[in-house]
Design a protein around this motif. Structure first.
Motif, PDB file in Angstrom:
ATOM      1  N   SER A  47      -3.410   2.806   1.681  1.00 43.76           N
ATOM      2  CA  SER A  47      -4.863   1.907   1.731  1.00 43.76           C
ATOM      3  C   SER A  47      -4.805   0.543   0.980  1.00 43.76           C
ATOM      4  CB  SER A  47      -5.980   2.769   1.303  1.00 43.76           C
ATOM      5  OG  SER A  47      -5.872   3.102  -0.123  1.00 43.76           O
ATOM      6  N   ASN A  48      -5.763  -0.005   0.952  1.00 46.07           N
ATOM      7  CA  ASN A  48      -6.037  -1.305   0.114  1.00 46.07           C
ATOM      8  C   ASN A  48      -5.869  -0.897  -1.257  1.00 46.07           C
ATOM      9  OD1 ASN A  48      -8.596  -0.277   0.433  1.00 46.07           O
ATOM     10  ND2 ASN A  48      -9.518  -2.174   1.028  1.00 46.07           N
ATOM     11  N   ILE A  49      -6.596   0.296  -1.720  1.00 47.52           N
ATOM     12  CA  ILE A  49      -6.758   0.681  -3.135  1.00 47.52           C
ATOM     13  C   ILE A  49      -5.346   1.019  -3.330  1.00 47.52           C
ATOM     14  CG2 ILE A  49      -7.653   2.433  -4.564  1.00 47.52           C
ATOM     15  CD1 ILE A  49      -9.735   0.411  -3.807  1.00 47.52           C
ATOM     16  N   HIS A  50      -4.698   1.869  -2.599  1.00 47.97           N
ATOM     17  CA  HIS A  50      -3.448   2.222  -2.878  1.00 47.97           C
ATOM     18  C   HIS A  50      -2.487   1.087  -3.417  1.00 47.97           C
ATOM     19  CE1 HIS A  50      -4.331   6.205  -1.081  1.00 47.97           C
ATOM     20  NE2 HIS A  50      -3.179   6.716  -1.714  1.00 47.97           N
ATOM     21  N   THR A  51      -2.484   0.218  -2.434  1.00 50.61           N
ATOM     22  CA  THR A  51      -1.724  -1.304  -2.686  1.00 50.61           C
ATOM     23  C   THR A  51      -1.944  -1.759  -3.933  1.00 50.61           C
ATOM     24  OG1 THR A  51      -1.470  -1.448  -0.374  1.00 50.61           O
ATOM     25  CG2 THR A  51      -1.288  -3.638  -2.069  1.00 50.61           C
ATOM     26  N   LEU A  52      -3.155  -1.689  -4.339  1.00 41.04           N
ATOM     27  CA  LEU A  52      -3.522  -2.597  -5.735  1.00 41.04           C
ATOM     28  C   LEU A  52      -3.074  -1.715  -7.039  1.00 41.04           C
ATOM     29  CD1 LEU A  52      -7.054  -4.092  -5.362  1.00 41.04           C
ATOM     30  CD2 LEU A  52      -5.005  -5.381  -5.649  1.00 41.04           C
ATOM     31  N   TYR A  53      -3.352  -0.408  -6.681  1.00 41.72           N
ATOM     32  CA  TYR A  53      -3.142   0.665  -7.994  1.00 41.72           C
ATOM     33  C   TYR A  53      -1.531   0.581  -8.190  1.00 41.72           C
ATOM     34  CZ  TYR A  53      -4.029   4.259 -11.126  1.00 41.72           C
ATOM     35  OH  TYR A  53      -4.159   5.086 -12.202  1.00 41.72           O
ATOM     36  N   ASP A  54      -0.570   0.759  -7.195  1.00 40.03           N
ATOM     37  CA  ASP A  54       0.611   0.757  -7.430  1.00 40.03           C
ATOM     38  C   ASP A  54       1.182  -0.531  -7.863  1.00 40.03           C
ATOM     39  OD1 ASP A  54       0.926   3.510  -6.146  1.00 40.03           O
ATOM     40  OD2 ASP A  54       1.548   2.693  -4.107  1.00 40.03           O
ATOM     41  N   ALA A  55       0.715  -1.914  -7.402  1.00 36.31           N
ATOM     42  CA  ALA A  55       1.230  -2.881  -8.032  1.00 36.31           C
ATOM     43  C   ALA A  55       0.714  -2.877  -9.502  1.00 36.31           C
ATOM     44  CB  ALA A  55       0.657  -4.057  -6.989  1.00 36.31           C
ATOM     45  N   ALA A  56      -0.638  -2.682  -9.748  1.00 35.04           N
ATOM     46  CA  ALA A  56      -0.864  -2.895 -11.343  1.00 35.04           C
ATOM     47  C   ALA A  56      -0.027  -1.821 -12.051  1.00 35.04           C
ATOM     48  CB  ALA A  56      -2.430  -2.436 -11.056  1.00 35.04           C
ATOM     49  N   ILE A  57       0.065  -0.581 -11.746  1.00 35.31           N
ATOM     50  CA  ILE A  57       0.797   0.445 -12.473  1.00 35.31           C
ATOM     51  C   ILE A  57       2.280  -0.347 -12.668  1.00 35.31           C
ATOM     52  CG2 ILE A  57       1.914   2.535 -12.553  1.00 35.31           C
ATOM     53  CD1 ILE A  57      -1.014   2.626 -13.379  1.00 35.31           C
ATOM     54  N   LYS A  58       2.797  -0.546 -11.574  1.00 39.07           N
ATOM     55  CA  LYS A  58       4.163  -1.259 -11.654  1.00 39.07           C
ATOM     56  C   LYS A  58       4.219  -2.318 -12.911  1.00 39.07           C
ATOM     57  CE  LYS A  58       8.167  -3.407  -9.112  1.00 39.07           C
ATOM     58  NZ  LYS A  58       8.349  -3.869  -7.705  1.00 39.07           N
ATOM     59  N   GLN A  59       3.321  -3.275 -12.601  1.00 43.89           N
ATOM     60  CA  GLN A  59       3.508  -4.329 -13.535  1.00 43.89           C
ATOM     61  C   GLN A  59       2.960  -4.099 -15.120  1.00 43.89           C
ATOM     62  OE1 GLN A  59       4.645  -7.313 -13.040  1.00 43.89           O
ATOM     63  NE2 GLN A  59       5.021  -6.563 -10.934  1.00 43.89           N
ATOM     64  N   THR A  60       2.208  -3.137 -15.300  1.00 41.78           N
ATOM     65  CA  THR A  60       1.797  -2.903 -16.840  1.00 41.78           C
ATOM     66  C   THR A  60       3.026  -2.134 -17.185  1.00 41.78           C
ATOM     67  OG1 THR A  60       0.736  -0.925 -15.835  1.00 41.78           O
ATOM     68  CG2 THR A  60      -0.617  -2.657 -16.345  1.00 41.78           C
ATOM     69  N   LYS A  61       3.990  -1.285 -16.440  1.00 39.28           N
ATOM     70  CA  LYS A  61       4.994  -0.769 -17.152  1.00 39.28           C
ATOM     71  C   LYS A  61       6.108  -1.543 -17.495  1.00 39.28           C
ATOM     72  CE  LYS A  61       4.248   4.028 -15.155  1.00 39.28           C
ATOM     73  NZ  LYS A  61       4.688   4.992 -14.133  1.00 39.28           N
ATOM     74  N   LEU A  62       6.160  -2.603 -16.578  1.00 37.12           N
ATOM     75  CA  LEU A  62       7.294  -3.656 -16.736  1.00 37.12           C
ATOM     76  C   LEU A  62       6.799  -4.792 -17.826  1.00 37.12           C
ATOM     77  CD1 LEU A  62       8.231  -4.728 -13.256  1.00 37.12           C
ATOM     78  CD2 LEU A  62       9.535  -3.079 -14.967  1.00 37.12           C
ATOM     79  N   GLN A  63       5.682  -4.622 -18.207  1.00 41.65           N
ATOM     80  CA  GLN A  63       5.190  -5.494 -19.334  1.00 41.65           C
ATOM     81  C   GLN A  63       6.021  -5.650 -20.501  1.00 41.65           C
ATOM     82  OE1 GLN A  63       2.522  -7.474 -18.542  1.00 41.65           O
ATOM     83  NE2 GLN A  63       2.280  -8.684 -20.460  1.00 41.65           N
ATOM     84  N   ARG A  64       6.281  -4.374 -21.006  1.00 41.71           N
ATOM     85  CA  ARG A  64       7.065  -4.412 -22.182  1.00 41.71           C
ATOM     86  C   ARG A  64       8.220  -3.136 -22.067  1.00 41.71           C
ATOM     87  NH1 ARG A  64       5.011  -7.040 -26.959  1.00 41.71           N
ATOM     88  NH2 ARG A  64       2.748  -8.088 -26.580  1.00 41.71           N
TER      89      ARG A  64
END
Length: 230
Positions: free
Chosen positions: A124-141
């Motif tokens: 879903s559109n929500i799945h897409t946003l959540y997965d992308a946000a989680i991936k980026q916050t984990k890669l942040q540091r």
């Protein structure tokens, strides 16, 4: 809303301290620009606002005329718009001494519309946003993993729409919708399960009570539920 805009703001606030500021740019403008850039570059989403203000003394971000949309080719343009809100306030500990820890105390949106659009099982559109946000916050540091938490989120006077494969399943106006707590340990599936199923119970109760602001296609809803819970 909480699982997308909130994580965007969490990641963006961590970047502000290390990003150069133009002489004619305020902190509020800087935050707004970074949110738009991060939505584009990291979430492959579109974020826009009419006005945005960062109030550092209160630890608040206030924004008006918010729009957040995904870019899924499987969805029509209208179904890509996850959130629209007349106003939103984000409260948190922006100025903490630990740079890789950021707590969002509350997110409150008013006069909002939240659209959850599925095109397949667990997609879903929500799945897409959540997965992308989680991936980026984990890669942040990588060496110092980002520790974040969103304690409370609420949408007041909100219209909730649910679509599946382009077809409407339900539309309901709620005086208030409280979203479950979100942390960096969540996945899209676990968080959306905690969000969606209690809401469906509430909506069905309203519909059976004859609420004129609740429209439900029971046949499509039944098919949707069986597919998602298997």
């Amino acid at each position: 809303m909480k699982i997308s805009l909130g994580t965007m703001i969490v990641a963006t606030m961590l970047a502000i301290a290390s990003t150069p500021t133009l002489a004619d740019q305020t902190m509020s403008q800087r935050l707004g620009d970074l949110l738009e850039q991060r939505a584009d570059n990291y979430l492959e989403a579109d974020f826009s606002y009419g006005n945005l203000e960062l109030i550092t003394l209160l630890g608040e971000v206030r924004a008006e005329d918010i729009r957040l949309s995904t870019r899924e080719t499987e969805l029509d343009k209208g179904l890509n718009e996850v959130l629209r809100a007349e106003s939103i306030v984000v409260e948190g500990e922006w100025l903490g001494s630990t740079k890789n820890t950021l707590i969002v105390d509350a997110i409150t949106a008013k006069d909002a519309q939240l659209t959850i659009a599925y095109w397949d099982k667990g997609k879903s559109n929500i799945h897409t946003l959540y997965d992308a946000a989680i991936k980026q916050t984990k890669l942040q540091r990588v060496s110092q993993p980002l520790i974040w938490q969103i304690k409370r989120a609420q949408l007041d006077n909100v219209v909730l729409n649910l679509f599946d494969q382009g077809q409407p399943i339900l539309s309901v106006r709620l005086a208030s919708l409280k979203l479950p707590e979100a942390t960096a340990d969540d996945t899209a599936d676990t968080y959306i399960a905690r969000l969606l199923w209690p809401v469906l119970e509430q909506v069905l109760a309203q519909a059976m009570a004859g609420d004129s602001d609740t429209v439900v296609d029971y046949g499509r809803l039944t098919q949707f539920i069986w597919r998602e819970i298997r």
